[in-house]
Design a protein around this motif. Structure first.
Motif, PDB file in Angstrom:
ATOM      1  N   VAL A  35      29.298  24.472  81.109  1.00 22.61           N
ATOM      2  CA  VAL A  35      28.410  25.502  81.200  1.00 22.61           C
ATOM      3  C   VAL A  35      27.665  25.702  79.665  1.00 22.61           C
ATOM      4  O   VAL A  35      26.356  25.531  79.787  1.00 22.61           O
ATOM      5  N   ARG A  36      28.439  25.687  79.062  1.00 17.77           N
ATOM      6  CA  ARG A  36      27.611  25.809  77.470  1.00 17.77           C
ATOM      7  C   ARG A  36      27.157  24.662  77.055  1.00 17.77           C
ATOM      8  O   ARG A  36      25.965  24.831  76.290  1.00 17.77           O
ATOM      9  N   ALA A  37      27.071  23.530  77.707  1.00 20.07           N
ATOM     10  CA  ALA A  37      26.347  22.266  77.432  1.00 20.07           C
ATOM     11  C   ALA A  37      24.853  22.556  78.222  1.00 20.07           C
ATOM     12  O   ALA A  37      23.850  22.145  77.483  1.00 20.07           O
ATOM     13  N   TRP A  38      25.194  22.747  79.490  1.00 18.99           N
ATOM     14  CA  TRP A  38      23.911  22.762  80.297  1.00 18.99           C
ATOM     15  C   TRP A  38      23.104  23.841  80.239  1.00 18.99           C
ATOM     16  O   TRP A  38      21.849  23.875  80.922  1.00 18.99           O
ATOM     17  N   ASN A 102      19.181  17.126  71.302  1.00 18.69           N
ATOM     18  CA  ASN A 102      19.798  15.684  71.002  1.00 18.69           C
ATOM     19  C   ASN A 102      20.644  16.042  69.915  1.00 18.69           C
ATOM     20  O   ASN A 102      21.785  15.172  69.755  1.00 18.69           O
ATOM     21  N   ARG A 103      20.768  17.187  69.097  1.00 17.20           N
ATOM     22  CA  ARG A 103      22.005  17.530  68.361  1.00 17.20           C
ATOM     23  C   ARG A 103      23.417  17.703  69.194  1.00 17.20           C
ATOM     24  O   ARG A 103      24.303  17.297  68.829  1.00 17.20           O
ATOM     25  N   ARG A 104      23.084  18.687  69.982  1.00 18.55           N
ATOM     26  CA  ARG A 104      24.390  19.348  70.678  1.00 18.55           C
ATOM     27  C   ARG A 104      24.786  18.510  72.029  1.00 18.55           C
ATOM     28  O   ARG A 104      26.183  18.406  72.112  1.00 18.55           O
ATOM     29  N   ILE A 105      24.023  17.686  72.560  1.00 28.31           N
ATOM     30  CA  ILE A 105      24.147  16.836  73.879  1.00 28.31           C
ATOM     31  C   ILE A 105      24.295  15.392  73.525  1.00 28.31           C
ATOM     32  O   ILE A 105      25.334  14.712  73.753  1.00 28.31           O
ATOM     33  N   GLY A 106      23.200  14.926  73.125  1.00 27.70           N
ATOM     34  CA  GLY A 106      23.042  13.600  72.567  1.00 27.70           C
ATOM     35  C   GLY A 106      23.592  12.571  73.755  1.00 27.70           C
ATOM     36  O   GLY A 106      23.131  12.662  74.917  1.00 27.70           O
ATOM     37  N   ARG A 107      24.576  11.722  73.321  1.00 19.52           N
ATOM     38  CA  ARG A 107      24.967  10.601  74.098  1.00 19.52           C
ATOM     39  C   ARG A 107      26.269  11.341  74.980  1.00 19.52           C
ATOM     40  O   ARG A 107      26.839  10.367  75.480  1.00 19.52           O
ATOM     41  N   GLY A 112      22.188  15.570  81.902  1.00 18.51           N
ATOM     42  CA  GLY A 112      21.054  14.331  81.816  1.00 18.51           C
ATOM     43  C   GLY A 112      19.802  15.044  81.855  1.00 18.51           C
ATOM     44  O   GLY A 112      19.663  16.166  82.568  1.00 18.51           O
ATOM     45  N   ILE A 113      18.693  14.475  81.287  1.00 24.83           N
ATOM     46  CA  ILE A 113      17.415  14.894  81.467  1.00 24.83           C
ATOM     47  C   ILE A 113      16.400  13.829  81.578  1.00 24.83           C
ATOM     48  O   ILE A 113      16.764  12.417  81.274  1.00 24.83           O
TER      49      ILE A 113
END
Length: 170
Positions: A35-38, A102-107, A112-113
């Motif tokens: 949840v903290r990611a999305w 880009n910093r927190r999720i990146g690859r 997905g976006i």
């Protein structure tokens, strides 16, 4: 809630000039337990939309959103230049969430976006809305009754001079 317009309507895009930009943007929650990611990605867009509605000079004409099977937003923009300017402007609420993603999720693959951008000639637009409140492009511009002789999609888009609908209109 908007009032249902009984009958068949179409969008009047005549006020848009020669083209409109249709921007589709969405996200995919690849790891629901993160949840903290999305969550920051999920809540960023409503903030941007509120801002854009409050600042019509930015060029957003209107939008529609859906949440299933994953969040999807259809936006109508006055021009690609307006869309690009909003995306890159440090004073607007898009650039910083983009950087944070880009910093927190990146690859990582957690979220997905995606987006797709279409510059559409207004001469190549066909719409119809049956028993609906103003929706989509008609909500972003104007909703007008389907004129006689424009009952088929081919006639409305100008692909044929003959109005030959597969099913009679109502």
């Amino acid at each position: 809630m908007a009032q249902v317009q009984k009958g068949r309507f179409t969008a009047d895009a005549s006020s848009l000039g020669d083209e409109v930009v249709v921007f589709l943007i969405g996200m995919r929650i690849n790891k629901p337990w993160k949840v903290r990611a999305w969550w920051p990605v999920f809540v960023a867009m409503p903030r941007m939309l509120r801002y854009l509605v409050q600042h019509p000079d930015k060029g957003l004409l209107g939008f529609e959103q859906a949440f299933l099977p994953s969040p999807l937003l259809v936006q109508y923009w006055r021009s690609f230049e307006d869309l690009a300017r909003f995306a890159r402007d440090r004073d607007d609420p898009h650039l910083e969430p983009w950087r944070q993603f880009n910093r927190r999720i990146g690859r990582s693959g957690d979220v997905g976006i995606w987006h797709e951008t279409y510059r559409v000639s207004t001469a190549n637009i066909e719409t119809v809305y049956g028993n609906m409140p103003p929706h989509g492009l008609a909500a972003a511009t104007a909703s007008v009754p389907v004129r006689p002789g424009r009952n088929s999609a081919a006639a409305r888009i100008g692909a044929t001079q003959t109005d030959d609908p597969a099913v009679p209109g109502y």
